[in-house]
Design a protein around this motif. Sequence first.
Motif, PDB file in Angstrom:
ATOM      1  N   PRO A  46      72.168 -76.541  -5.325  1.00 57.74           N
ATOM      2  CA  PRO A  46      71.367 -76.355  -4.109  1.00 57.74           C
ATOM      3  C   PRO A  46      69.971 -76.940  -4.268  1.00 57.74           C
ATOM      4  O   PRO A  46      69.429 -77.014  -5.380  1.00 57.74           O
ATOM      5  N   SER A  47      69.393 -77.356  -3.160  1.00 56.55           N
ATOM      6  CA  SER A  47      68.051 -77.944  -3.173  1.00 56.55           C
ATOM      7  C   SER A  47      66.969 -76.938  -2.815  1.00 56.55           C
ATOM      8  O   SER A  47      65.794 -77.159  -3.087  1.00 56.55           O
ATOM      9  N   GLN A  48      67.351 -75.848  -2.143  1.00 62.80           N
ATOM     10  CA  GLN A  48      66.374 -74.840  -1.721  1.00 62.80           C
ATOM     11  C   GLN A  48      66.982 -73.452  -1.810  1.00 62.80           C
ATOM     12  O   GLN A  48      68.199 -73.285  -1.654  1.00 62.80           O
ATOM     13  N   ILE A  49      66.119 -72.471  -2.056  1.00 59.90           N
ATOM     14  CA  ILE A  49      66.491 -71.065  -1.945  1.00 59.90           C
ATOM     15  C   ILE A  49      65.656 -70.487  -0.811  1.00 59.90           C
ATOM     16  O   ILE A  49      64.431 -70.595  -0.816  1.00 59.90           O
ATOM     17  N   LEU A  50      66.323 -69.891   0.166  1.00 63.68           N
ATOM     18  CA  LEU A  50      65.650 -69.398   1.366  1.00 63.68           C
ATOM     19  C   LEU A  50      65.611 -67.873   1.309  1.00 63.68           C
ATOM     20  O   LEU A  50      66.656 -67.218   1.362  1.00 63.68           O
ATOM     21  N   LEU A  51      64.423 -67.324   1.193  1.00 64.87           N
ATOM     22  CA  LEU A  51      64.240 -65.880   1.121  1.00 64.87           C
ATOM     23  C   LEU A  51      64.209 -65.320   2.539  1.00 64.87           C
ATOM     24  O   LEU A  51      63.240 -65.512   3.277  1.00 64.87           O
ATOM     25  N   ALA A  52      65.285 -64.630   2.926  1.00 61.33           N
ATOM     26  CA  ALA A  52      65.422 -64.112   4.289  1.00 61.33           C
ATOM     27  C   ALA A  52      65.299 -62.597   4.276  1.00 61.33           C
ATOM     28  O   ALA A  52      66.211 -61.871   4.692  1.00 61.33           O
TER      29      ALA A  52
ATOM     30  N   GLN B 119      61.741 -68.324  -9.740  1.00 62.63           N
ATOM     31  CA  GLN B 119      60.927 -69.485 -10.113  1.00 62.63           C
ATOM     32  C   GLN B 119      61.420 -70.227 -11.361  1.00 62.63           C
ATOM     33  O   GLN B 119      61.328 -71.457 -11.412  1.00 62.63           O
ATOM     34  N   PRO B 120      61.936 -69.544 -12.401  1.00 64.81           N
ATOM     35  CA  PRO B 120      62.422 -70.301 -13.575  1.00 64.81           C
ATOM     36  C   PRO B 120      63.526 -71.295 -13.260  1.00 64.81           C
ATOM     37  O   PRO B 120      63.772 -72.210 -14.052  1.00 64.81           O
ATOM     38  N   THR B 121      64.215 -71.151 -12.125  1.00 67.41           N
ATOM     39  CA  THR B 121      65.268 -72.109 -11.779  1.00 67.41           C
ATOM     40  C   THR B 121      64.694 -73.479 -11.441  1.00 67.41           C
ATOM     41  O   THR B 121      65.416 -74.483 -11.491  1.00 67.41           O
ATOM     42  N   GLY B 122      63.419 -73.528 -11.058  1.00 68.80           N
ATOM     43  CA  GLY B 122      62.809 -74.799 -10.684  1.00 68.80           C
ATOM     44  C   GLY B 122      63.160 -75.255  -9.283  1.00 68.80           C
ATOM     45  O   GLY B 122      62.760 -76.352  -8.866  1.00 68.80           O
ATOM     46  N   ILE B 123      63.870 -74.437  -8.518  1.00 66.94           N
ATOM     47  CA  ILE B 123      64.255 -74.796  -7.151  1.00 66.94           C
ATOM     48  C   ILE B 123      63.209 -74.236  -6.189  1.00 66.94           C
ATOM     49  O   ILE B 123      62.828 -73.071  -6.305  1.00 66.94           O
ATOM     50  N   PRO B 124      62.730 -75.022  -5.245  1.00 65.53           N
ATOM     51  CA  PRO B 124      61.739 -74.514  -4.287  1.00 65.53           C
ATOM     52  C   PRO B 124      62.253 -73.294  -3.529  1.00 65.53           C
ATOM     53  O   PRO B 124      63.410 -73.259  -3.093  1.00 65.53           O
ATOM     54  N   VAL B 125      61.385 -72.309  -3.380  1.00 64.05           N
ATOM     55  CA  VAL B 125      61.721 -71.085  -2.655  1.00 64.05           C
ATOM     56  C   VAL B 125      60.934 -71.080  -1.349  1.00 64.05           C
ATOM     57  O   VAL B 125      59.706 -71.123  -1.352  1.00 64.05           O
ATOM     58  N   LEU B 126      61.648 -71.040  -0.226  1.00 63.50           N
ATOM     59  CA  LEU B 126      61.036 -70.925   1.092  1.00 63.50           C
ATOM     60  C   LEU B 126      61.383 -69.562   1.672  1.00 63.50           C
ATOM     61  O   LEU B 126      62.319 -68.912   1.209  1.00 63.50           O
ATOM     62  N   GLN B 127      60.642 -69.141   2.689  1.00 56.84           N
ATOM     63  CA  GLN B 127      60.936 -67.849   3.290  1.00 56.84           C
ATOM     64  C   GLN B 127      60.842 -67.927   4.804  1.00 56.84           C
ATOM     65  O   GLN B 127      60.189 -68.813   5.368  1.00 56.84           O
ATOM     66  N   VAL B 128      61.497 -66.958   5.442  1.00 57.05           N
ATOM     67  CA  VAL B 128      61.421 -66.863   6.902  1.00 57.05           C
ATOM     68  C   VAL B 128      60.103 -66.201   7.270  1.00 57.05           C
ATOM     69  O   VAL B 128      59.478 -65.539   6.443  1.00 57.05           O
ATOM     70  N   PRO B 129      59.636 -66.352   8.501  1.00 59.25           N
ATOM     71  CA  PRO B 129      58.390 -65.707   8.911  1.00 59.25           C
ATOM     72  C   PRO B 129      58.505 -64.185   8.864  1.00 59.25           C
ATOM     73  O   PRO B 129      59.600 -63.625   8.749  1.00 59.25           O
TER      74      PRO B 129
ATOM     75  N   GLY C 146      56.792 -63.490  19.056  1.00 57.02           N
ATOM     76  CA  GLY C 146      57.156 -64.739  19.702  1.00 57.02           C
ATOM     77  C   GLY C 146      56.369 -65.938  19.219  1.00 57.02           C
ATOM     78  O   GLY C 146      56.429 -67.008  19.828  1.00 57.02           O
ATOM     79  N   ARG C 147      55.620 -65.775  18.109  1.00 58.89           N
ATOM     80  CA  ARG C 147      54.818 -66.897  17.613  1.00 58.89           C
ATOM     81  C   ARG C 147      55.650 -67.915  16.849  1.00 58.89           C
ATOM     82  O   ARG C 147      55.211 -69.045  16.649  1.00 58.89           O
ATOM     83  N   THR C 148      56.842 -67.526  16.415  1.00 58.14           N
ATOM     84  CA  THR C 148      57.676 -68.442  15.648  1.00 58.14           C
ATOM     85  C   THR C 148      59.119 -67.973  15.733  1.00 58.14           C
ATOM     86  O   THR C 148      59.418 -66.931  16.321  1.00 58.14           O
ATOM     87  N   SER C 149      60.025 -68.747  15.137  1.00 60.85           N
ATOM     88  CA  SER C 149      61.451 -68.414  15.155  1.00 60.85           C
ATOM     89  C   SER C 149      61.937 -68.154  13.746  1.00 60.85           C
ATOM     90  O   SER C 149      61.256 -68.458  12.763  1.00 60.85           O
ATOM     91  N   ILE C 150      63.141 -67.596  13.652  1.00 57.79           N
ATOM     92  CA  ILE C 150      63.682 -67.183  12.361  1.00 57.79           C
ATOM     93  C   ILE C 150      63.864 -68.371  11.422  1.00 57.79           C
ATOM     94  O   ILE C 150      63.768 -68.238  10.205  1.00 57.79           O
ATOM     95  N   ASP C 151      64.109 -69.567  11.974  1.00 58.92           N
ATOM     96  CA  ASP C 151      64.370 -70.724  11.126  1.00 58.92           C
ATOM     97  C   ASP C 151      63.117 -71.555  10.849  1.00 58.92           C
ATOM     98  O   ASP C 151      63.214 -72.670  10.337  1.00 58.92           O
ATOM     99  N   ALA C 152      61.931 -71.010  11.177  1.00 60.13           N
ATOM    100  CA  ALA C 152      60.681 -71.723  10.874  1.00 60.13           C
ATOM    101  C   ALA C 152      60.317 -71.443   9.409  1.00 60.13           C
ATOM    102  O   ALA C 152      59.427 -70.642   9.103  1.00 60.13           O
ATOM    103  N   LEU C 153      61.012 -72.109   8.529  1.00 58.39           N
ATOM    104  CA  LEU C 153      60.849 -71.847   7.092  1.00 58.39           C
ATOM    105  C   LEU C 153      59.501 -72.365   6.594  1.00 58.39           C
ATOM    106  O   LEU C 153      59.005 -73.380   7.055  1.00 58.39           O
ATOM    107  N   ARG C 154      58.931 -71.646   5.652  1.00 57.02           N
ATOM    108  CA  ARG C 154      57.658 -72.064   5.073  1.00 57.02           C
ATOM    109  C   ARG C 154      57.611 -71.648   3.620  1.00 57.02           C
ATOM    110  O   ARG C 154      58.341 -70.757   3.176  1.00 57.02           O
ATOM    111  N   ARG C 155      56.752 -72.300   2.876  1.00 56.38           N
ATOM    112  CA  ARG C 155      56.584 -71.937   1.473  1.00 56.38           C
ATOM    113  C   ARG C 155      55.893 -70.587   1.365  1.00 56.38           C
ATOM    114  O   ARG C 155      55.105 -70.198   2.227  1.00 56.38           O
ATOM    115  N   ILE C 156      56.163 -69.883   0.311  1.00 56.58           N
ATOM    116  CA  ILE C 156      55.549 -68.575   0.084  1.00 56.58           C
ATOM    117  C   ILE C 156      54.113 -68.786  -0.366  1.00 56.58           C
ATOM    118  O   ILE C 156      53.841 -69.535  -1.306  1.00 56.58           O
TER     119      ILE C 156
END
Length: 649
Positions: free
Chosen positions: A213-219, A236-246, A254-264
């Motif tokens: 996988p290229s990303q881990i998404l923290l939902a 973090q030791p995996t070296g794979i970028p971790v993104l999270q939902v808002p 209503g400022r954003t949607s569930i799939d507006a992923l961003r870095r922690i």
Amino acid sequence: MPIQTFSTYLLRLPPLRRRLLLIATDLLLIPFAVWLSFALRLAEPWPTQLQSCLWLFPAAWLIAPLVYGWTGQYKGITRYAGSQVLYALALRNLAVVLLLHALDGLLQLPTPPRSSWVLLWLLLTSLTGLVRLLLRDLLQQINTGSRRRRQVLAVIYGAGDAGVQLAAALRYAQSHRVLAFLDDDPNLWGCTINGIHVLAPQRLPWLIESQRPSQILLAMPSISRSRRRRIVDDLQPTGIPVLQVPSVEEITAGRTSIDALRRIAIEELLGRDPVPPVPHLLGPGVSGKVVLVSGAGGSIGSELCRQILHLGPRSLILLENHEHSLYAIQQELGTMQTATTPQLIGVLGSVTDAPMLEDLLERLHVQVVFHAAAYKHVPIVEGWPLAGLHNNVIGTWTLARAAVRSGVESFTLISTDKAVRPTNVMGASKRVAELVVQAIAEEQAQPLHHRQPIDNGKQTHRSRFAMVRFGNVLGSSGSVVPLFRKQIAAGGPITLTHAEIIRYFMTIPEAAQLVLQAAALAEGGEVFLLDMGDPVRIRDLAVQMVRLSGLSVKDVGNPNGDIEIVCTGLRPGEKLYEELLIDAESAPTDHPLIFQANERTCPAEQLWPQLQALDEALRRFDRNTALDVLATLVPEWQPDAEPVPSLRR
């Protein structure tokens, strides 16, 4: 026609032709469902009872399309069909069957077996629903197939509502392909959600090796800060970028949607979990009062203003000597105002301007003062100590005396842990500011007729003077976090003064909330200390920020890394660690995170002459005398032997 050719044909059809194709499909399925309901019920391909009920074919062919069209069955977009479509189909087909049954009774037509009516309803619903789901999946598969090579392979951490919604949103957006869910709940391990397996977090190494996988998404938008920190530390030791939902607040507002992923952001990991405010401490200190905040455009000052505004003061005065900062906080708070919110008054001025302060406090009848104005950047104040002393010491003395003269009810100084055994001019200046507040508090404890004439003024009651001392706040203008973020964005290196330096961190909203509660606890002369949580090693902070940015640290073990961390040596006046207590034990208060220290003070009759001497030295731009006075007032600090460039002619 090959499937791929048919799929391409479907995609190229205009919406109207797709709708006509769907209607034609339903017209074929309706007589088929009628025949099948008899064949399944009677176990014959062409039973006798069906021959006597041939009226059902034209009747169903007439009634069903009319019901479908009238109820809007063909207005939906097939590509996004879901469970609601099936429920609607079931209701529509139930209406079709009931109308056919009513027609049978009205015209006394031959009657099918009762179970055939049920079978007809089930078959109509199943067949028409199956066609729509097949078309939906086919259309999605076509789009996905065309973009599959560009899709990001992702793993979703969290198989709750947020994770499931995220997976659905990503499937529609076709930007990611979800390989698996990870979840801490053992009851979910081995289950599937829409065909995606739920695995234990311990299976992540296997998943990385087999699926890459290229990303881990923290939902998990509503988890606590401490749990988020533990999860990120494990990932973090995996070296794979971790993104999270808002956050939940951002989504529900209503400022954003569930799939507006961003870095922690590092601010979301540092500090402890928020502690709810004590109800009887948060509001009474400012509710219905005229409140003044000095340094209103700064990090702490602006957050104090935001929170005070929600507590219902009669009016809020923003005192700031930086024009742009005053404009920014006025504009921001102005958007928060409603018909019931208090009056906002912006004042461009300095806390060292005595005539302006006295006029302001008396004319506006200020009752509560939060003094947050200060020069706080250690290297800058170390290089220009006279400016720091004038603003931090003389400014506090001037504002405090004006507050006494006008008869304010309470005055709270925002201090810093650098005032404890200071090794720099900034910390020493803040310690003198504390001494000023302590001395005035002691004077206020005396009967009115025993006080000094200069401080008596128009006072008819006792003013409460106290201070709140705490350490670094995340995101402030003096914090290392914004500096490290800029250095990472520029490609490095990150400049660190010492590999072993540690600091305490607290979020700005939490610090401001605790300041407001400490002010409500004040009776006069207290030194309140805020529990800052666990200390943070700044090098570990830098490493974590690099990893959160999806990069790696360049060092001896990883010479091909992205960002190098360079130690430049401690700056003048900088300490490896900070303290909150000088020479006393702290005592608990009504709030679990607020403590009180009883520390040495300097009597007013000794302090005021020294401050007069300091003020005169500053007016003459006499650096040596000013620093000598500072060393006398704060003996644990000693002036730097190296001279600072002088502007004196």
